[in-house]
Motif scaffolding. Structure first.
Motif, PDB file in Angstrom:
ATOM      1  N   SER A  73     -10.109 -19.971  25.672  1.00 23.06           N
ATOM      2  CA  SER A  73     -11.491 -19.529  25.863  1.00 23.06           C
ATOM      3  C   SER A  73     -11.747 -18.345  24.948  1.00 23.06           C
ATOM      4  O   SER A  73     -10.904 -17.445  24.845  1.00 23.06           O
ATOM      5  CB  SER A  73     -11.740 -19.138  27.322  1.00 23.06           C
ATOM      6  N   THR A  74     -12.886 -18.342  24.287  1.00 22.76           N
ATOM      7  CA  THR A  74     -13.216 -17.232  23.395  1.00 22.76           C
ATOM      8  C   THR A  74     -14.573 -16.651  23.747  1.00 22.76           C
ATOM      9  O   THR A  74     -15.480 -17.365  24.190  1.00 22.76           O
ATOM     10  CB  THR A  74     -13.241 -17.668  21.917  1.00 22.76           C
ATOM     11  N   THR A  75     -14.693 -15.354  23.550  1.00 22.84           N
ATOM     12  CA  THR A  75     -15.977 -14.662  23.675  1.00 22.84           C
ATOM     13  C   THR A  75     -16.297 -14.059  22.318  1.00 22.84           C
ATOM     14  O   THR A  75     -15.536 -13.244  21.805  1.00 22.84           O
ATOM     15  CB  THR A  75     -15.922 -13.556  24.734  1.00 22.84           C
ATOM     16  N   ALA A  76     -17.409 -14.505  21.739  1.00 23.03           N
ATOM     17  CA  ALA A  76     -17.794 -14.026  20.418  1.00 23.03           C
ATOM     18  C   ALA A  76     -18.825 -12.916  20.534  1.00 23.03           C
ATOM     19  O   ALA A  76     -19.669 -12.921  21.429  1.00 23.03           O
ATOM     20  CB  ALA A  76     -18.362 -15.170  19.583  1.00 23.03           C
ATOM     21  N   ILE A  77     -18.728 -11.975  19.620  1.00 21.75           N
ATOM     22  CA  ILE A  77     -19.655 -10.840  19.569  1.00 21.75           C
ATOM     23  C   ILE A  77     -20.266 -10.794  18.175  1.00 21.75           C
ATOM     24  O   ILE A  77     -19.558 -10.844  17.164  1.00 21.75           O
ATOM     25  CB  ILE A  77     -18.918  -9.522  19.869  1.00 21.75           C
ATOM     26  N   GLY A  78     -21.592 -10.704  18.137  1.00 20.91           N
ATOM     27  CA  GLY A  78     -22.288 -10.625  16.859  1.00 20.91           C
ATOM     28  C   GLY A  78     -23.317  -9.517  16.875  1.00 20.91           C
ATOM     29  O   GLY A  78     -23.562  -8.887  17.909  1.00 20.91           O
ATOM     30  N   ILE A  79     -23.926  -9.288  15.730  1.00 22.55           N
ATOM     31  CA  ILE A  79     -24.901  -8.200  15.615  1.00 22.55           C
ATOM     32  C   ILE A  79     -26.044  -8.636  14.711  1.00 22.55           C
ATOM     33  O   ILE A  79     -25.850  -9.381  13.746  1.00 22.55           O
ATOM     34  CB  ILE A  79     -24.229  -6.921  15.068  1.00 22.55           C
ATOM     35  N   THR A  80     -27.248  -8.198  15.048  1.00 23.92           N
ATOM     36  CA  THR A  80     -28.406  -8.414  14.186  1.00 23.92           C
ATOM     37  C   THR A  80     -29.456  -7.360  14.517  1.00 23.92           C
ATOM     38  O   THR A  80     -29.279  -6.564  15.446  1.00 23.92           O
ATOM     39  CB  THR A  80     -28.992  -9.833  14.358  1.00 23.92           C
ATOM     40  N   GLY A  81     -30.524  -7.333  13.750  1.00 25.37           N
ATOM     41  CA  GLY A  81     -31.582  -6.365  13.985  1.00 25.37           C
ATOM     42  C   GLY A  81     -32.349  -6.669  15.265  1.00 25.37           C
ATOM     43  O   GLY A  81     -32.465  -7.829  15.678  1.00 25.37           O
ATOM     44  N   LYS A  82     -32.890  -5.644  15.874  1.00 23.80           N
ATOM     45  CA  LYS A  82     -33.584  -5.810  17.150  1.00 23.80           C
ATOM     46  C   LYS A  82     -34.793  -6.716  17.022  1.00 23.80           C
ATOM     47  O   LYS A  82     -35.182  -7.395  17.981  1.00 23.80           O
ATOM     48  CB  LYS A  82     -33.995  -4.434  17.692  1.00 23.80           C
ATOM     49  N   ASP A  83     -35.397  -6.765  15.856  1.00 24.27           N
ATOM     50  CA  ASP A  83     -36.590  -7.593  15.655  1.00 24.27           C
ATOM     51  C   ASP A  83     -36.263  -8.923  14.974  1.00 24.27           C
ATOM     52  O   ASP A  83     -37.167  -9.640  14.530  1.00 24.27           O
ATOM     53  CB  ASP A  83     -37.624  -6.834  14.827  1.00 24.27           C
ATOM     54  N   LYS A  84     -34.968  -9.270  14.909  1.00 23.82           N
ATOM     55  CA  LYS A  84     -34.584 -10.465  14.152  1.00 23.82           C
ATOM     56  C   LYS A  84     -33.893 -11.543  14.996  1.00 23.82           C
ATOM     57  O   LYS A  84     -33.667 -12.646  14.505  1.00 23.82           O
ATOM     58  CB  LYS A  84     -33.656 -10.065  12.997  1.00 23.82           C
ATOM     59  N   PHE A  85     -33.533 -11.231  16.232  1.00 26.16           N
ATOM     60  CA  PHE A  85     -32.768 -12.217  16.989  1.00 26.16           C
ATOM     61  C   PHE A  85     -33.638 -13.399  17.412  1.00 26.16           C
ATOM     62  O   PHE A  85     -34.851 -13.301  17.567  1.00 26.16           O
ATOM     63  CB  PHE A  85     -32.063 -11.587  18.193  1.00 26.16           C
ATOM     64  N   VAL A  86     -32.969 -14.539  17.584  1.00 24.51           N
ATOM     65  CA  VAL A  86     -33.618 -15.806  17.933  1.00 24.51           C
ATOM     66  C   VAL A  86     -33.053 -16.273  19.267  1.00 24.51           C
ATOM     67  O   VAL A  86     -31.888 -16.005  19.588  1.00 24.51           O
ATOM     68  CB  VAL A  86     -33.340 -16.878  16.854  1.00 24.51           C
TER      69      VAL A  86
END
Length: 335
Positions: free
Chosen positions: A133-146
């Protein structure tokens, strides 16, 4: 008694989502049907998190464990930066198995460009085969996530690559002896190599930069499951055109051999995209050598969810469980 596979939507709504603890203001996207990620506010940026186990595959489980959670993060338009890994190994496992699994996870992580941040490993009688089992962590701009819940009537629906890639690779690899009696070896070997196409990290990041309303990694439940989940999450209808669906001959042959429907087969490797900018999104994906095609449109909720085949509309109803489990069950029943 519940059957193998994802918990059905009606049970998620009645027995899972009512029990999610205290809602926090820092959480911008909470647990909900059709949403595979949580999104947490960190000022100018957001953290995107997703977790997934691999239970239906044997041979490619290590690679898939990395890809599936990172794919979910990319479906939010975020760049994955790392994963936490939980390894549960059965009693009797040895060091060589542990080392081999970690080498494969490391190989996949290097391909995606992420770090293995930590996790947990354990030998336990609670499992009869290795579970990753994996838990992935990502990052993006506050006004860019989908999210999966942003689809709007009038959006075109695009899928990348072809449907059934993951399911085909699993069945060709884990049940080669069954298939060799029914299909040419060349077909089986081609399907095995589909494992190299499972990542949709580039698909998601490229499409989100152009402009999308919603995205969803087509995983368990296949295309029909993804259609249903996005439509329910967004409060819209969908219309899908059967003759536009990209399905490779190898996938069609394997599904025919097992007597299953490719539209209900786990399809990591293909991103489900809703966008008002179809031509621009497809052009950007093609520029990066990623195939993409319009397969339908988003409609109003009142218009319902349909797949159109030979001029006839059939309601989209998610399969009770992924067709992969039906295929596995058929093989086991013949043993």
């Amino acid at each position: 008694m519940l059957k193998a596979g994802k918990v059905p939507p009606e049970l998620l709504k009645s027995s899972v989502y009512p029990y999610v603890g205290k809602l926090r203001k820092e959480v911008l996207v909470h647990s909900g049907f059709g949403e595979d990620c949580s999104i947490i506010d960190f000022g100018d940026s957001v953290a995107v998190l997703s977790t997934d186990p691999i239970t239906g595959a044997d041979i490619h489980s290590s690679h898939l464990a990395v890809y599936v959670s990172c794919n979910d993060v990319a479906a939010c338009g975020a760049e994955p930066i790392g994963i936490l890994v939980t390894l549960l190994l059965p009693i009797g496992s040895n060091e060589s198995l542990l080392k081999e699994l970690m080498k494969e996870i490391n190989e996949a992580a290097n391909k995606v460009g992420i770090e293995i941040l930590g996790g947990h490993s354990e030998i336990t009688s609670a499992v009869s085969k290795s579970i990753i089992s994996t838990t992935a962590i990502g990052i993006t701009g506050k006004d860019k996530f989908v999210t999966s819940s942003g689809a709007k009537p009038g959006d075109a629906i695009i899928v990348t690559k072809t449907l059934g890639l993951e399911g085909s690779a699993i069945l060709a690899s884990d049940f080669e002896e069954f298939l060799i009696k029914k299909l040419p070896r060349e077909t089986i070997e081609k399907a095995k190599n589909f494992i190299e196409k499972i990542s949709v990290v580039d698909d998601g990041i490229i499409a989100s930069k152009v402009g999308v309303s919603a995205m969803h990694d087509i995983t368990e439940g296949g295309l029909l499951g993804a259609c249903y989940e996005v439509a329910e999450a967004s409060g819209v209808g969908v219309e899908i055109y059967q003759d536009l669906l990209p399905i490779l001959p190898e996938t069609q042959d394997i599904c025919k051999a097992f007597g299953i429907n490719p539209l209900g087969l786990i399809s990591s490797g293909s991103m489900f995209i809703c966008t008002p900018f179809a031509d621009e999104v497809i052009a950007a994906l093609n520029e990066s050598k990623i195939d993409a095609a319009v397969i339908g449109k988003v409609t109003s909720q009142e218009q319902g969810k349909f797949i159109v085949s030979s001029g006839k509309k059939c309601p989209i109803v998610p399969f009770e469980r992924d067709e992969l489990y039906n295929a596995i069950e058929k093989v086991h029943n013949q043993l």
